[in-house]
Design a protein around this motif. Structure first.
Motif, PDB file in Angstrom:
ATOM      1  N   ALA A  43     -14.364 -48.802  -9.646  1.00 44.06           N
ATOM      2  CA  ALA A  43     -13.785 -47.526  -9.211  1.00 44.06           C
ATOM      3  C   ALA A  43     -14.866 -46.450  -9.161  1.00 44.06           C
ATOM      4  CB  ALA A  43     -12.670 -47.112 -10.153  1.00 44.06           C
ATOM      5  N   PRO A  44     -15.068 -45.825  -7.989  1.00 47.63           N
ATOM      6  CA  PRO A  44     -16.084 -44.772  -7.890  1.00 47.63           C
ATOM      7  C   PRO A  44     -15.636 -43.446  -8.508  1.00 47.63           C
ATOM      8  CG  PRO A  44     -15.009 -45.095  -5.779  1.00 47.63           C
ATOM      9  CD  PRO A  44     -14.444 -46.129  -6.710  1.00 47.63           C
ATOM     10  N   ILE A  45     -14.341 -43.325  -8.764  1.00 48.16           N
ATOM     11  CA  ILE A  45     -13.746 -42.142  -9.397  1.00 48.16           C
ATOM     12  C   ILE A  45     -12.596 -42.638 -10.272  1.00 48.16           C
ATOM     13  CG2 ILE A  45     -14.283 -40.506  -7.530  1.00 48.16           C
ATOM     14  CD1 ILE A  45     -11.344 -40.936  -6.568  1.00 48.16           C
ATOM     15  N   GLU A  46     -12.060 -41.755 -11.107  1.00 48.04           N
ATOM     16  CA  GLU A  46     -10.840 -42.128 -11.829  1.00 48.04           C
ATOM     17  C   GLU A  46      -9.697 -42.221 -10.823  1.00 48.04           C
ATOM     18  OE1 GLU A  46      -9.350 -40.586 -15.845  1.00 48.04           O
ATOM     19  OE2 GLU A  46      -7.982 -39.621 -14.408  1.00 48.04           O
ATOM     20  N   ILE A  47      -8.920 -43.267 -10.941  1.00 46.48           N
ATOM     21  CA  ILE A  47      -7.764 -43.474 -10.067  1.00 46.48           C
ATOM     22  C   ILE A  47      -6.516 -43.412 -10.929  1.00 46.48           C
ATOM     23  CG2 ILE A  47      -6.629 -45.063  -8.463  1.00 46.48           C
ATOM     24  CD1 ILE A  47      -9.493 -46.373  -8.140  1.00 46.48           C
ATOM     25  N   ARG A  48      -5.630 -42.498 -10.601  1.00 50.12           N
ATOM     26  CA  ARG A  48      -4.361 -42.358 -11.331  1.00 50.12           C
ATOM     27  C   ARG A  48      -3.228 -42.540 -10.336  1.00 50.12           C
ATOM     28  NH1 ARG A  48      -2.689 -39.730 -16.103  1.00 50.12           N
ATOM     29  NH2 ARG A  48      -0.462 -39.258 -16.032  1.00 50.12           N
ATOM     30  N   LEU A  49      -2.400 -43.544 -10.584  1.00 50.18           N
ATOM     31  CA  LEU A  49      -1.273 -43.828  -9.691  1.00 50.18           C
ATOM     32  C   LEU A  49       0.024 -43.870 -10.479  1.00 50.18           C
ATOM     33  CD1 LEU A  49      -2.728 -46.710  -7.473  1.00 50.18           C
ATOM     34  CD2 LEU A  49      -2.435 -44.309  -6.846  1.00 50.18           C
ATOM     35  N   GLN A  51       4.242 -44.485 -10.436  1.00 53.04           N
ATOM     36  CA  GLN A  51       5.067 -45.510  -9.802  1.00 53.04           C
ATOM     37  C   GLN A  51       5.175 -45.254  -8.298  1.00 53.04           C
ATOM     38  OE1 GLN A  51       8.335 -44.889 -13.064  1.00 53.04           O
ATOM     39  NE2 GLN A  51       8.980 -46.497 -11.685  1.00 53.04           N
ATOM     40  N   GLY A  52       4.897 -46.268  -7.497  1.00 48.25           N
ATOM     41  CA  GLY A  52       5.057 -46.161  -6.051  1.00 48.25           C
ATOM     42  C   GLY A  52       3.946 -45.431  -5.328  1.00 48.25           C
ATOM     43  N   GLN A  53       3.000 -44.849  -6.027  1.00 45.02           N
ATOM     44  CA  GLN A  53       1.914 -44.116  -5.367  1.00 45.02           C
ATOM     45  C   GLN A  53       0.855 -45.058  -4.809  1.00 45.02           C
ATOM     46  OE1 GLN A  53       0.510 -41.142  -8.237  1.00 45.02           O
ATOM     47  NE2 GLN A  53       1.253 -39.575  -6.815  1.00 45.02           N
ATOM     48  N   ILE A 109     -10.492 -49.979   0.048  1.00 43.59           N
ATOM     49  CA  ILE A 109      -9.464 -50.775  -0.613  1.00 43.59           C
ATOM     50  C   ILE A 109      -8.269 -49.856  -0.849  1.00 43.59           C
ATOM     51  CG2 ILE A 109      -8.852 -52.124  -2.649  1.00 43.59           C
ATOM     52  CD1 ILE A 109     -11.846 -52.847  -2.901  1.00 43.59           C
ATOM     53  N   LYS A 110      -7.144 -50.185  -0.202  1.00 40.36           N
ATOM     54  CA  LYS A 110      -5.933 -49.375  -0.330  1.00 40.36           C
ATOM     55  C   LYS A 110      -4.973 -50.096  -1.266  1.00 40.36           C
ATOM     56  CE  LYS A 110      -2.623 -46.743   2.384  1.00 40.36           C
ATOM     57  NZ  LYS A 110      -2.083 -46.500   3.727  1.00 40.36           N
ATOM     58  N   ILE A 111      -4.599 -49.407  -2.344  1.00 41.04           N
ATOM     59  CA  ILE A 111      -3.780 -50.012  -3.380  1.00 41.04           C
ATOM     60  C   ILE A 111      -2.501 -49.213  -3.612  1.00 41.04           C
ATOM     61  CG2 ILE A 111      -5.665 -51.160  -4.607  1.00 41.04           C
ATOM     62  CD1 ILE A 111      -5.831 -48.746  -6.485  1.00 41.04           C
ATOM     63  N   THR A 112      -1.463 -49.912  -4.107  1.00 40.00           N
ATOM     64  CA  THR A 112      -0.202 -49.279  -4.464  1.00 40.00           C
ATOM     65  C   THR A 112       0.229 -49.775  -5.838  1.00 40.00           C
ATOM     66  OG1 THR A 112       0.535 -49.035  -2.178  1.00 40.00           O
ATOM     67  CG2 THR A 112       2.252 -49.022  -3.854  1.00 40.00           C
ATOM     68  N   ASN A 113       0.676 -48.851  -6.668  1.00 43.04           N
ATOM     69  CA  ASN A 113       1.237 -49.189  -7.968  1.00 43.04           C
ATOM     70  C   ASN A 113       2.716 -49.510  -7.762  1.00 43.04           C
ATOM     71  OD1 ASN A 113       2.230 -49.347 -10.562  1.00 43.04           O
ATOM     72  ND2 ASN A 113       1.585 -47.296 -11.181  1.00 43.04           N
ATOM     73  N   CYS A 114       3.059 -50.790  -7.766  1.00 41.32           N
ATOM     74  CA  CYS A 114       4.447 -51.222  -7.576  1.00 41.32           C
ATOM     75  C   CYS A 114       5.175 -51.376  -8.913  1.00 41.32           C
ATOM     76  CB  CYS A 114       4.488 -52.543  -6.820  1.00 41.32           C
ATOM     77  SG  CYS A 114       3.855 -52.426  -5.137  1.00 41.32           S
ATOM     78  N   GLY A 115       4.512 -51.054  -9.990  1.00 43.52           N
ATOM     79  CA  GLY A 115       5.090 -51.219 -11.318  1.00 43.52           C
ATOM     80  C   GLY A 115       5.944 -50.039 -11.746  1.00 43.52           C
ATOM     81  N   ASP A 116       6.317 -50.051 -13.018  1.00 45.74           N
ATOM     82  CA  ASP A 116       7.213 -49.029 -13.550  1.00 45.74           C
ATOM     83  C   ASP A 116       6.532 -48.079 -14.535  1.00 45.74           C
ATOM     84  OD1 ASP A 116       6.822 -50.769 -15.633  1.00 45.74           O
ATOM     85  OD2 ASP A 116       8.945 -51.233 -15.944  1.00 45.74           O
ATOM     86  N   THR A 118       2.679 -45.590 -15.201  1.00 45.75           N
ATOM     87  CA  THR A 118       1.490 -44.982 -14.621  1.00 45.75           C
ATOM     88  C   THR A 118       0.285 -45.885 -14.835  1.00 45.75           C
ATOM     89  OG1 THR A 118       2.372 -42.776 -15.035  1.00 45.75           O
ATOM     90  CG2 THR A 118      -0.009 -42.949 -14.682  1.00 45.75           C
ATOM     91  N   LEU A 119      -0.499 -46.034 -13.796  1.00 43.47           N
ATOM     92  CA  LEU A 119      -1.734 -46.819 -13.847  1.00 43.47           C
ATOM     93  C   LEU A 119      -2.911 -45.857 -13.794  1.00 43.47           C
ATOM     94  CD1 LEU A 119      -3.549 -49.364 -13.535  1.00 43.47           C
ATOM     95  CD2 LEU A 119      -3.095 -49.228 -11.087  1.00 43.47           C
TER      96      LEU A 119
END
Length: 157
Positions: A43-49, A51-53, A109-116, A118-119
């Motif tokens: 990760a080149p930066i912090e990624i915060r996702l 739910q659903g983001q 790389i395009k990602i989605t948090n499909c969980g319940d 925060t990632l």
């Protein structure tokens, strides 16, 4: 092992054009162990996702691949297992001629948090992995055109 590819950074101007930050701190993908098949993308930066983001990550990375090989990109299995992290295109396919694309073969790389829950992926932590795979073509294949663009460019007429 056959050595068939090499990772590079895209130019600083290409990376900044895509919204990338901290060019000097980018890390090239690498394997964690001698037995690992996958090359970790960091990760080149912090990624915060939440739910659903979704987030589209400019990695700042390109790869020169020997013809007849492809790089397949997946989420890190631990993130898929714990957070149901998904790539929006299910599997990223990086063709050998993508290196020569107008955007320098910049891998996004395009990602989605499909969980319940925060990632949070800390800057510098591995979040995706790429595996090199050899492929074949049909005996009657007649593809001759050359790539110029990036995403989705091979089906343009």
């Amino acid at each position: 092992m056959k050595r068939i590819a090499q990772f590079f950074k895209v130019s600083e101007s290409e990376y900044q054009k895509s919204g990338g930050q901290n060019y000097a701190e980018l890390s090239l993908p690498r394997r964690a162990t001698a037995g690992s098949a996958g090359y970790d993308f960091f990760a080149p930066i912090e990624i915060r996702l939440e739910q659903g983001q979704t987030a589209k990550i400019p990695t700042g990375i390109r790869v020169k691949i020997t013809e007849g090989w492809v790089l397949k990109v997946y989420p890190r299995s631990s993130l898929g297992f714990k957070y149901r992290l998904r790539l929006d295109n299910t599997v990223g396919i990086i063709d050998s001629d993508y290196y020569y694309a107008d955007n320098e073969g910049h891998i996004f790389i395009k990602i989605t948090n499909c969980g319940d829950k925060t990632l949070i992926i800390e800057k510098g932590n591995a979040f995706a992995q790429g595996v090199f795979v050899e492929y074949g073509i049909t005996v009657d294949d007649d593809a001759r055109s050359l790539r110029t663009g990036g995403f989705g460019s091979t089906d343009k007429k």
